[in-house]
Design a protein around this motif. Structure first.
Motif, PDB file in Angstrom:
ATOM      1  N   ALA A 199       4.589   0.963   7.187  1.00  0.00           N
ATOM      2  CA  ALA A 199       5.843   0.313   6.788  1.00  0.00           C
ATOM      3  C   ALA A 199       6.747   0.094   7.996  1.00  0.00           C
ATOM      4  O   ALA A 199       7.373  -0.970   8.142  1.00  0.00           O
ATOM      5  CB  ALA A 199       6.555   1.164   5.735  1.00  0.00           C
ATOM      6  N   LYS A 200       6.794   1.084   8.886  1.00  0.00           N
ATOM      7  CA  LYS A 200       7.617   0.947  10.096  1.00  0.00           C
ATOM      8  C   LYS A 200       7.020  -0.081  11.046  1.00  0.00           C
ATOM      9  O   LYS A 200       7.740  -0.890  11.639  1.00  0.00           O
ATOM     10  CB  LYS A 200       7.731   2.307  10.795  1.00  0.00           C
ATOM     11  N   ASN A 201       5.699  -0.047  11.207  1.00  0.00           N
ATOM     12  CA  ASN A 201       5.030  -0.975  12.114  1.00  0.00           C
ATOM     13  C   ASN A 201       5.215  -2.423  11.680  1.00  0.00           C
ATOM     14  O   ASN A 201       5.395  -3.321  12.520  1.00  0.00           O
ATOM     15  CB  ASN A 201       3.544  -0.643  12.192  1.00  0.00           C
ATOM     16  N   LEU A 202       5.197  -2.655  10.386  1.00  0.00           N
ATOM     17  CA  LEU A 202       5.339  -4.015   9.854  1.00  0.00           C
ATOM     18  C   LEU A 202       6.792  -4.388   9.586  1.00  0.00           C
ATOM     19  O   LEU A 202       7.079  -5.500   9.139  1.00  0.00           O
ATOM     20  CB  LEU A 202       4.525  -4.161   8.559  1.00  0.00           C
ATOM     21  N   LYS A 203       7.682  -3.407   9.849  1.00  0.00           N
ATOM     22  CA  LYS A 203       9.125  -3.634   9.661  1.00  0.00           C
ATOM     23  C   LYS A 203       9.433  -4.096   8.241  1.00  0.00           C
ATOM     24  O   LYS A 203      10.176  -5.054   8.016  1.00  0.00           O
ATOM     25  CB  LYS A 203       9.643  -4.642  10.685  1.00  0.00           C
ATOM     26  N   LEU A 204       8.835  -3.385   7.293  1.00  0.00           N
ATOM     27  CA  LEU A 204       9.066  -3.703   5.889  1.00  0.00           C
ATOM     28  C   LEU A 204      10.458  -3.265   5.462  1.00  0.00           C
ATOM     29  O   LEU A 204      10.977  -2.257   5.937  1.00  0.00           O
ATOM     30  CB  LEU A 204       8.022  -3.004   5.008  1.00  0.00           C
ATOM     31  N   THR A 205      11.054  -4.034   4.576  1.00  0.00           N
ATOM     32  CA  THR A 205      12.338  -3.637   4.014  1.00  0.00           C
ATOM     33  C   THR A 205      12.100  -2.462   3.060  1.00  0.00           C
ATOM     34  O   THR A 205      10.950  -2.112   2.748  1.00  0.00           O
ATOM     35  CB  THR A 205      12.971  -4.796   3.234  1.00  0.00           C
ATOM     36  N   THR A 206      13.187  -1.865   2.581  1.00  0.00           N
ATOM     37  CA  THR A 206      13.047  -0.733   1.670  1.00  0.00           C
ATOM     38  C   THR A 206      12.273  -1.113   0.417  1.00  0.00           C
ATOM     39  O   THR A 206      11.380  -0.382  -0.024  1.00  0.00           O
ATOM     40  CB  THR A 206      14.443  -0.207   1.259  1.00  0.00           C
ATOM     41  N   SER A 207      12.582  -2.276  -0.155  1.00  0.00           N
ATOM     42  CA  SER A 207      11.886  -2.713  -1.376  1.00  0.00           C
ATOM     43  C   SER A 207      10.431  -3.049  -1.082  1.00  0.00           C
ATOM     44  O   SER A 207       9.544  -2.770  -1.895  1.00  0.00           O
ATOM     45  CB  SER A 207      12.593  -3.920  -1.991  1.00  0.00           C
ATOM     46  N   GLU A 208      10.153  -3.630   0.085  1.00  0.00           N
ATOM     47  CA  GLU A 208       8.776  -3.946   0.461  1.00  0.00           C
ATOM     48  C   GLU A 208       7.971  -2.674   0.684  1.00  0.00           C
ATOM     49  O   GLU A 208       6.809  -2.573   0.284  1.00  0.00           O
ATOM     50  CB  GLU A 208       8.759  -4.812   1.718  1.00  0.00           C
ATOM     51  N   ALA A 209       8.586  -1.686   1.351  1.00  0.00           N
ATOM     52  CA  ALA A 209       7.906  -0.415   1.605  1.00  0.00           C
ATOM     53  C   ALA A 209       7.600   0.310   0.293  1.00  0.00           C
ATOM     54  O   ALA A 209       6.522   0.896   0.129  1.00  0.00           O
ATOM     55  CB  ALA A 209       8.764   0.459   2.511  1.00  0.00           C
ATOM     56  N   ASP A 210       8.542   0.252  -0.626  1.00  0.00           N
ATOM     57  CA  ASP A 210       8.347   0.875  -1.937  1.00  0.00           C
ATOM     58  C   ASP A 210       7.196   0.193  -2.679  1.00  0.00           C
ATOM     59  O   ASP A 210       6.351   0.852  -3.291  1.00  0.00           O
ATOM     60  CB  ASP A 210       9.637   0.779  -2.747  1.00  0.00           C
ATOM     61  N   TYR A 211       7.137  -1.136  -2.589  1.00  0.00           N
ATOM     62  CA  TYR A 211       6.078  -1.896  -3.243  1.00  0.00           C
ATOM     63  C   TYR A 211       4.730  -1.586  -2.602  1.00  0.00           C
ATOM     64  O   TYR A 211       3.722  -1.422  -3.290  1.00  0.00           O
ATOM     65  CB  TYR A 211       6.388  -3.388  -3.139  1.00  0.00           C
ATOM     66  N   PHE A 212       4.712  -1.482  -1.280  1.00  0.00           N
ATOM     67  CA  PHE A 212       3.483  -1.163  -0.560  1.00  0.00           C
ATOM     68  C   PHE A 212       2.951   0.207  -0.976  1.00  0.00           C
ATOM     69  O   PHE A 212       1.748   0.388  -1.192  1.00  0.00           O
ATOM     70  CB  PHE A 212       3.725  -1.187   0.950  1.00  0.00           C
ATOM     71  N   GLU A 213       3.849   1.174  -1.115  1.00  0.00           N
ATOM     72  CA  GLU A 213       3.441   2.516  -1.539  1.00  0.00           C
ATOM     73  C   GLU A 213       2.785   2.465  -2.921  1.00  0.00           C
ATOM     74  O   GLU A 213       1.770   3.127  -3.169  1.00  0.00           O
ATOM     75  CB  GLU A 213       4.648   3.448  -1.577  1.00  0.00           C
ATOM     76  N   LYS A 214       3.342   1.652  -3.800  1.00  0.00           N
ATOM     77  CA  LYS A 214       2.776   1.529  -5.143  1.00  0.00           C
ATOM     78  C   LYS A 214       1.401   0.868  -5.100  1.00  0.00           C
ATOM     79  O   LYS A 214       0.500   1.234  -5.862  1.00  0.00           O
ATOM     80  CB  LYS A 214       3.728   0.738  -6.038  1.00  0.00           C
ATOM     81  N   LEU A 215       1.228  -0.114  -4.208  1.00  0.00           N
ATOM     82  CA  LEU A 215      -0.075  -0.764  -4.067  1.00  0.00           C
ATOM     83  C   LEU A 215      -1.128   0.238  -3.610  1.00  0.00           C
ATOM     84  O   LEU A 215      -2.262   0.233  -4.099  1.00  0.00           O
ATOM     85  CB  LEU A 215      -0.002  -1.911  -3.054  1.00  0.00           C
ATOM     86  N   VAL A 216      -0.756   1.072  -2.660  1.00  0.00           N
ATOM     87  CA  VAL A 216      -1.687   2.078  -2.140  1.00  0.00           C
ATOM     88  C   VAL A 216      -2.086   3.056  -3.253  1.00  0.00           C
ATOM     89  O   VAL A 216      -3.273   3.388  -3.416  1.00  0.00           O
ATOM     90  CB  VAL A 216      -1.057   2.842  -0.957  1.00  0.00           C
ATOM     91  N   LYS A 217      -1.101   3.492  -4.026  1.00  0.00           N
ATOM     92  CA  LYS A 217      -1.385   4.450  -5.092  1.00  0.00           C
ATOM     93  C   LYS A 217      -2.157   3.791  -6.241  1.00  0.00           C
ATOM     94  O   LYS A 217      -2.979   4.447  -6.887  1.00  0.00           O
ATOM     95  CB  LYS A 217      -0.076   5.062  -5.593  1.00  0.00           C
ATOM     96  N   LEU A 218      -1.886   2.508  -6.469  1.00  0.00           N
ATOM     97  CA  LEU A 218      -2.636   1.778  -7.490  1.00  0.00           C
ATOM     98  C   LEU A 218      -4.107   1.698  -7.113  1.00  0.00           C
ATOM     99  O   LEU A 218      -4.990   1.937  -7.937  1.00  0.00           O
ATOM    100  CB  LEU A 218      -2.063   0.364  -7.648  1.00  0.00           C
ATOM    101  N   GLN A 219      -4.381   1.378  -5.854  1.00  0.00           N
ATOM    102  CA  GLN A 219      -5.761   1.240  -5.394  1.00  0.00           C
ATOM    103  C   GLN A 219      -6.498   2.571  -5.443  1.00  0.00           C
ATOM    104  O   GLN A 219      -7.718   2.610  -5.640  1.00  0.00           O
ATOM    105  CB  GLN A 219      -5.787   0.678  -3.974  1.00  0.00           C
ATOM    106  N   ALA A 220      -5.766   3.662  -5.277  1.00  0.00           N
ATOM    107  CA  ALA A 220      -6.387   4.996  -5.265  1.00  0.00           C
ATOM    108  C   ALA A 220      -6.424   5.649  -6.646  1.00  0.00           C
ATOM    109  O   ALA A 220      -6.955   6.748  -6.798  1.00  0.00           O
ATOM    110  CB  ALA A 220      -5.640   5.904  -4.288  1.00  0.00           C
TER     111      ALA A 220
END
Length: 274
Positions: free
Chosen positions: A66-87
């Protein structure tokens, strides 16, 4: 916002792969090894497997990415959900995260299917998709004429009634509209409804072999040996392919001009050799 819009994705690996391809496009000399080092991932092989969907991203790397891609707070939150969804290891957990990301991605709509009558007949799903294909009032007669396989009018009427009862079809501006964009059923849960559904699809496929021109269809298959312990991984790869295929070819409402069905068959031919 980052140049690869994360809210267009429902799979963490696909999002990371496209992000990597964009980085590579901007800088041809940038390597996976370099990106892995930037992210704090010790092995670039691990990152390569994540990008190709061969393994899930460990949750410990969510923050660094999230830091490397400079994601916003909402984007980082969405990314976390994608990771947990896939797992997700259970259908209950998968549905939980799907419903969670639905708040940010309007194209993802979740409906828990538990009706025997709904699941058993492919016609129900054909009718649902027709309401996304044709922008106008669809009568049972129009539905019948739109479908290649002949279905009796009374069967079509019963299907529309069932879909309305289950609130999967709603009335909007005087005509029916599909209420739910995506229908999920539990994977690997044997039940009579799903078995009957797949048998019905197989019959339609048999009909298509003889009645549809080769240019309008694609049938292919091969027989091979496999280690039974690799079956779960093989099935997961097929599911990932189905998701990638869907994201690439499924059109938005009223932008497609014909319905097609993709069926993936993977089953045993011989008994296990001891």
């Amino acid at each position: 916002m980052h140049h690869v819009d994360i809210f267009n994705y429902v799979n963490a690996s696909l999002y990371l792969r496209d992000t990597w391809l964009k980085k590579k496009e901007n800088n041809p000399n940038f390597s996976i090894r370099s990106w892995a080092n930037n992210l704090g991932i010790k092995s670039h092989t691990q990152l390569h497997q994540v990008l190709n969907g061969k393994r899930n991203l460990p949750s410990k790397y969510i923050i660094s990415i999230a830091k490397n891609l400079k994601l916003t707070t909402s984007e980082a939150d969405y990314f976390e959900k994608l990771v947990k969804l896939q797992a997700a290891k259970s259908e209950e957990e998968r549905l939980f995260y799907l419903q969670s990301i639905q708040k940010n991605n309007e194209s993802v709509e979740v409906y828990e299917v538990d009706s025997y009558e709904l699941i058993r007949s492919p016609l129900n799903f054909f009718i649902l998709e027709l309401f996304c294909l044709i922008d106008g009032q669809l009568t049972p007669l129009k539905i019948q004429k739109s479908l290649i396989h002949h279905y009796p009018l009374n069967e079509i009427r019963k299907s529309v009634e069932l879909l309305t009862k289950l609130k999967m079809l709603i009335v909007k501006d005087g005509s029916y509209r599909k209420a739910h964009g995506t229908v999920f059923t539990a994977n690997d849960i044997p039940n009579l409804a799903k078995q009957e559904y797949h048998k019905n699809i197989a019959e339609l496929a048999k009909e298509a072999v003889s009645k549809q021109a080769p240019l309008e269809r694609e049938f292919s298959g091969f027989t091979f040996g496999i280690k039974t312990e690799n079956l779960p991984q093989a099935k997961e790869e097929l599911r990932k392919f189905r998701e990638e295929f869907s994201q690439k070819f499924i059109e938005k409402d009223f932008e497609g001009n014909q319905l097609y069905h993709l069926a993936i068959n993977f089953f045993a031919i011989s008994n296990k050799v001891e």
